[in-house]
Design an enzyme around this catalytic site. Structure first.
Site, PDB file in Angstrom:
ATOM      1  CG  ASP A 106      -1.652   4.296  -8.981  1.00 24.12           C
ATOM      2  OD1 ASP A 106      -2.033   3.549  -8.074  1.00 24.12           O
ATOM      3  OD2 ASP A 106      -1.601   5.542  -8.861  1.00 24.12           O
TER       4      ASP A 106
ATOM      5  CB  SER B 126      -0.833   3.929  -1.275  1.00 23.57           C
ATOM      6  OG  SER B 126      -1.709   3.239  -2.095  1.00 23.57           O
TER       7      SER B 126
ATOM      8  CG  HIS C 147      -3.564   6.419  -5.651  1.00 21.53           C
ATOM      9  ND1 HIS C 147      -3.088   5.140  -5.864  1.00 21.53           N
ATOM     10  CD2 HIS C 147      -3.617   6.597  -4.317  1.00 21.53           C
ATOM     11  CE1 HIS C 147      -2.863   4.566  -4.682  1.00 21.53           C
ATOM     12  NE2 HIS C 147      -3.171   5.429  -3.734  1.00 21.53           N
TER      13      HIS C 147
END
Lengths: 188, 368
Positions: B213, B286, B184
């Protein structure tokens, strides 16, 4: 020492309805009371009413012969406002809220009782005046309150002579008295 | 009636002191002898005073009101607005609307319960509740400026018109320059640069798996010195509940260390791809590595549940193996990727573990 003299002069001025003295007292004290009332659940109008009531109490005290102020004017006004506001809060709201404010206060219960009694009398007088009707009311006000002479009044109101006006004025006064004392008796 | 009037007239003259001495003496004698007359004198006197006091009171009230209005106009006294400082205003409003607020709160609370109940009952799992930990573009722009200052002697390797799309963290999975990160982060990006210790490296996007992801980048920069052996290994087995974990990442321009524990073996809404961790992660974490106390990578920090603070999700590390398998199948050029299977920092303390690991964790910025 100087400030004490000033305070005495201010009170004397207040007792004599001297606008200058009243203005000084007003300017020195209003904002304190305003923030006190607003901080304690009141509105701007509440602050104005309570403050003016306190000034009137001080005025009455200043006029009495046995007058002696044992504290500073601002302490006195604050104490009165505090008591008045506490009372008002108790009337509208049964919850006992603690009141916030850290200024010095003095005992003012006695003065407030006198003031309340007077306020009741004034309210009675106002009601009596209002139910008196015209021209009686104007006649009474002009003679007894504005102290205008009977001759002038006779001309103003169109009576043929001062004696007739005088007779009329007495008739009005008797009626007013009856209206006033009738309330007094009911009140007691 | 006429007598009454005459009597009042007499009393008034007496009270005003307009009587002649003989007349006065006579009247006073009458007062003494006739209690009714005496009473009338007292009553009349009191009444006249009452009227005068009333008039004075009215006059004073009028006077006060005039002074008030004048002062208000001239600004000598508060008009009620400046008296309300932030705090008192709050108190004032709170007091004023306390009841309404209480009722509103009760009604609102009841409504909220009802609605959430209905939603929980009828709605499918809400994917939007998951906030992806991509670093906001604004913050990255700031970070970029900071980074730019830090590497002042190095001219940026980006084309001047490139725009930051997103950013996060990533870490080496092969010393030759292969980096794993979240897919992402790269969404909508045509290329990405990575940063470590003030140095900027150009990369090539090797592979993106949006379903997992996960994405692989390859550092493609002559300034990059390949790392002989990575300090950590990447484990194939699944995580254990309660296992203590830590991460390094770039929630801001500087590397940040965070610690937590595995709180559930599955991820959001039972997702078996990921696990749930109890750790306060911020956007930008992330793509960062999730390591256990032995310095073994057990996952990749991925998303964060919107509502609950401290709840974070990570993709378990066995999917890195699957990812690399996919990469190898898709492109024969990447047959030589080899994931580290031995952790050299197993028995060192945390500070020294971090010192080794931080060289392998990168800030990633994606550009379009």
């Amino acid at each position: 020492m100087k400030s004490e003299v000033n305070e005495q002069a201010l009170l004397k001025g207040l007792a004599e309805n001297d606008t200058k003295a009243i203005k000084i007292i007003y300017k020195d004290n209003f904002n304190t009371i305003l923030s006190f009332i607003i901080n304690n659940n009141g509105s701007y109008d509440d602050a104005r009413d309570i403050f003016q009531e306190a000034i009137i109490t001080l005025y009455e005290k200043a006029q009495s012969e046995s007058f002696a102020l044992t504290c500073k004017i601002n302490t006195y006004i604050y104490s009165i406002c505090r008591r008045l506001w506490l009372k008002r809060l108790h009337q509208v709201d049964k919850f006992n809220k603690p009141i916030n404010g850290f200024e010095d206060t003095i005992q003012v219960e006695e003065d407030m009782e006198i003031h309340e009694k007077r306020n009741m009398d004034f309210a009675m007088m106002e009601r009596a005046m209002n139910s008196l009707g015209e021209p009686c009311r104007s006649l009474i006000e002009s003679f007894y309150i504005k102290k205008i002479s009977m001759q002038t009044l006779a001309k103003q109101f169109g009576y043929t002579n001062a004696d007739n006006a005088k007779t009329q004025k007495y008739k009005c006064l008797i009626r007013l008295k009856k209206l006033f004392f009738a309330q007094y008796n009911i009140g007691e | 009636m006429m007598d009454d009037i005459q009597l009042i007239q007499t009393i008034e003259r007496y009270l005003e002191g307009k009587m002649l001495p003989e007349e006065k003496a006579f009247f006073e004698l009458q007062r003494k002898n006739v209690p009714e007359i005496d009473q009338m004198v007292v009553e009349h006197n009191m009444f006249i005073h009452q009227m005068e006091d009333f008039a004075a009171n009215q006059k004073l009230k009028h006077q006060l009101q005039e002074i008030h209005n004048k002062f208000l106009q001239e600004g000598f006294i508060g008009d009620g607005t400046q008296e309300l400082t932030a705090k008192t205003k709050l108190i004032y409003l709170w007091n004023k609307y306390r009841r309404v607020t209480a009722i509103a709160a009760v009604v609102g609370g009841a409504m909220a319960l009802m609605i959430s109940g209905l939603i929980a009952f009828f709605a499918p799992a809400n994917k939007q509740a998951i906030q992806q930990l991509g670093q906001e573009v604004e913050r990255l722009k700031q970070g970029q400026r900071y980074q730019g200052n830090k590497i002042n002697e190095v001219v940026s390797k980006m084309p001047k018109d490139a725009e930051v799309r997103g950013g996060g963290s990533g870490f080496l999975i092969d010393g030759k320059g292969y980096i794993v990160t979240n897919a992402h982060i790269l969404k909508g990006a045509s290329f990405a640069n990575v940063y470590n210790d003030g140095k900027e490296y150009k990369t090539k996007i090797v592979y993106v798996d949006a379903a997992k992801d996960l994405a692989v980048l390859k550092i493609d920069d002559k300034d990059f010195i390949p790392v002989k052996s990575l300090p950590y290994s990447i484990v194939k087995h699944s995580v254990e509940l309660g296992e203590e974990i830590f991460t390094l990442g770039y929630p801001r321009s500087e590397i940040v260390y965070n610690v937590g524990y595995i709180s559930a073996k599955t991820g959001y809404a039972g997702d078996t791809l990921s696990c749930q961790i109890q750790m306060s992660a911020n956007p930008g974490n992330s793509g960062g590595p999730l390591l256990n106390k032995h310095g073994e990578v057990v996952g990749v920090i991925s998303t964060k549940e919107r509502q609950a603070d401290g709840v974070t999700f990570a993709i378990t590390s066995k999917y890195i193996y699957k990812l690399i398998d996919d990469v190898k199948k898709a492109d024969t050029a990447y047959q030589r990727i080899k994931l580290p299977t031995y952790s050299s920092i197993k028995s060192t303390d945390r500070v020294n573990q971090i010192k080794k690991i931080e060289d392998c964790v990168f800030l990633i910025k994606a550009y379009n």
